[in-house]
Write an enzyme that holds these catalytic residues in place. Sequence first.
Site, PDB file in Angstrom:
ATOM      1  N   HIS A  28      -1.374   7.353   7.851  1.00 23.52           N
ATOM      2  CA  HIS A  28      -1.283   8.379   7.417  1.00 23.52           C
ATOM      3  C   HIS A  28      -1.332   9.337   6.586  1.00 23.52           C
ATOM      4  O   HIS A  28      -0.458  10.472   6.509  1.00 23.52           O
ATOM      5  CB  HIS A  28      -0.305   7.200   5.353  1.00 23.52           C
ATOM      6  CG  HIS A  28       1.019   6.573   5.548  1.00 23.52           C
ATOM      7  ND1 HIS A  28       2.403   6.208   6.308  1.00 23.52           N
ATOM      8  CD2 HIS A  28       1.111   4.902   5.811  1.00 23.52           C
ATOM      9  CE1 HIS A  28       3.253   5.510   6.114  1.00 23.52           C
ATOM     10  NE2 HIS A  28       2.409   4.750   5.656  1.00 23.52           N
ATOM     11  N   HIS A  36      -3.637   1.221   8.002  1.00 19.33           N
ATOM     12  CA  HIS A  36      -2.401   1.561   8.335  1.00 19.33           C
ATOM     13  C   HIS A  36      -1.995   2.502   7.264  1.00 19.33           C
ATOM     14  O   HIS A  36      -1.484   3.772   7.192  1.00 19.33           O
ATOM     15  CB  HIS A  36      -1.171   0.113   7.723  1.00 19.33           C
ATOM     16  CG  HIS A  36      -0.125   1.081   7.540  1.00 19.33           C
ATOM     17  ND1 HIS A  36       1.165   0.163   8.498  1.00 19.33           N
ATOM     18  CD2 HIS A  36       0.967   1.537   6.858  1.00 19.33           C
ATOM     19  CE1 HIS A  36       2.424   0.280   8.223  1.00 19.33           C
ATOM     20  NE2 HIS A  36       1.992   1.843   6.838  1.00 19.33           N
ATOM     21  N   GLU A  37      -2.793   2.686   6.064  1.00 19.94           N
ATOM     22  CA  GLU A  37      -2.726   3.543   4.969  1.00 19.94           C
ATOM     23  C   GLU A  37      -3.869   5.124   5.028  1.00 19.94           C
ATOM     24  O   GLU A  37      -3.500   5.883   4.976  1.00 19.94           O
ATOM     25  CB  GLU A  37      -3.120   3.162   3.714  1.00 19.94           C
ATOM     26  CG  GLU A  37      -2.026   1.932   3.132  1.00 19.94           C
ATOM     27  CD  GLU A  37      -1.070   2.055   3.154  1.00 19.94           C
ATOM     28  OE1 GLU A  37      -0.652   3.680   3.003  1.00 19.94           O
ATOM     29  OE2 GLU A  37      -0.225   1.239   3.316  1.00 19.94           O
ATOM     30  N   CYS A  42       6.602  -0.973   6.355  1.00 19.06           N
ATOM     31  CA  CYS A  42       6.116   0.547   5.917  1.00 19.06           C
ATOM     32  C   CYS A  42       7.644   1.251   5.234  1.00 19.06           C
ATOM     33  O   CYS A  42       8.910   1.270   5.592  1.00 19.06           O
ATOM     34  CB  CYS A  42       5.817   2.142   7.085  1.00 19.06           C
ATOM     35  SG  CYS A  42       5.474   3.521   6.561  1.00 19.06           S
ATOM     36  N   LEU A  43       7.106   1.309   3.973  1.00 15.40           N
ATOM     37  CA  LEU A  43       7.889   2.065   3.133  1.00 15.40           C
ATOM     38  C   LEU A  43       8.803   3.120   3.190  1.00 15.40           C
ATOM     39  O   LEU A  43       9.751   3.213   3.221  1.00 15.40           O
ATOM     40  CB  LEU A  43       7.457   2.225   1.698  1.00 15.40           C
ATOM     41  CG  LEU A  43       7.150   0.732   1.011  1.00 15.40           C
ATOM     42  CD1 LEU A  43       6.821   1.378  -0.921  1.00 15.40           C
ATOM     43  CD2 LEU A  43       8.396   0.501   0.927  1.00 15.40           C
ATOM     44  N   GLY A  48       0.936  -1.482  -0.520  1.00 14.24           N
ATOM     45  CA  GLY A  48      -0.416   0.164   0.063  1.00 14.24           C
ATOM     46  C   GLY A  48       0.980   1.154  -0.423  1.00 14.24           C
ATOM     47  O   GLY A  48       2.126   1.059   0.374  1.00 14.24           O
ATOM     48  N   GLN A  94       3.362   9.734   1.175  1.00 15.48           N
ATOM     49  CA  GLN A  94       4.854   9.145   1.438  1.00 15.48           C
ATOM     50  C   GLN A  94       5.043   9.189   0.228  1.00 15.48           C
ATOM     51  O   GLN A  94       6.672   9.075   0.027  1.00 15.48           O
ATOM     52  CB  GLN A  94       4.185   7.371   1.222  1.00 15.48           C
ATOM     53  CG  GLN A  94       4.104   6.753   3.065  1.00 15.48           C
ATOM     54  CD  GLN A  94       3.707   5.829   3.284  1.00 15.48           C
ATOM     55  OE1 GLN A  94       2.748   5.189   1.949  1.00 15.48           O
ATOM     56  NE2 GLN A  94       4.505   4.689   3.235  1.00 15.48           N
TER      57      GLN A  94
HETATM   58 NI    NI Z   1       3.539   2.810   5.895  1.00 19.22          NI
END
Ligand code: NI
Length: 176
Positions: A147, A143-144, A101-102, A48, A53
């Site tokens: 963000h 999670h997204e 997480c990226l 995701g 991000q």
């Molecule tokens: Ni993330």
Amino acid sequence: MILKVSRLGHPVLRNPCEPVPVKEITAEPIQRLIDDMIETMREYDGVGLAANQVHVSQQIVVIEVERNVRYPQAPAIPLTVLINPRMVANANKQLKDWEGCLSVEGFRGEVPRWDWVEVEAYERTGAPVTLRAEGFFARVIQHECDHLAGKVYLDRMPDLRSLSHLQEYVRYRQEA
Ligand code: NI
């Protein structure tokens, strides 16, 4: 186009994202951003990606799982684009599982999440959609959406002792 991923410490990850005006969803700049987010998510093996991000403070997330090398045990999730997502209902039970997480590259931690969630959003066509998801899909949505609110998964960890470097997680923590 593959975009640069923002990393923990960049203020864009901590600022709440702005909603996308509905009439702008189908316009070229937003459509191109969505395409670039999908390409970036796939390039870095994310499951995701939220717009902040990639340094854009707008409420857009993309989600997809298809035999992911970073999450080999994750069930498949079809490509999902959510614009201005809003959680409207959730389970009364949370389950703990591992997340990465990226923007927090190289770590994994155990995070409690609602077992299922219901989300209202817009699709990339501009059509409103209500989506109910459970399990890993529900986890990724939470999670997204976090963000977009300026939160990362570390904020949701009641106990930081599970936080692990990826290599040590694979060696000591990953369950078969
Ligand atoms: Ni993330």
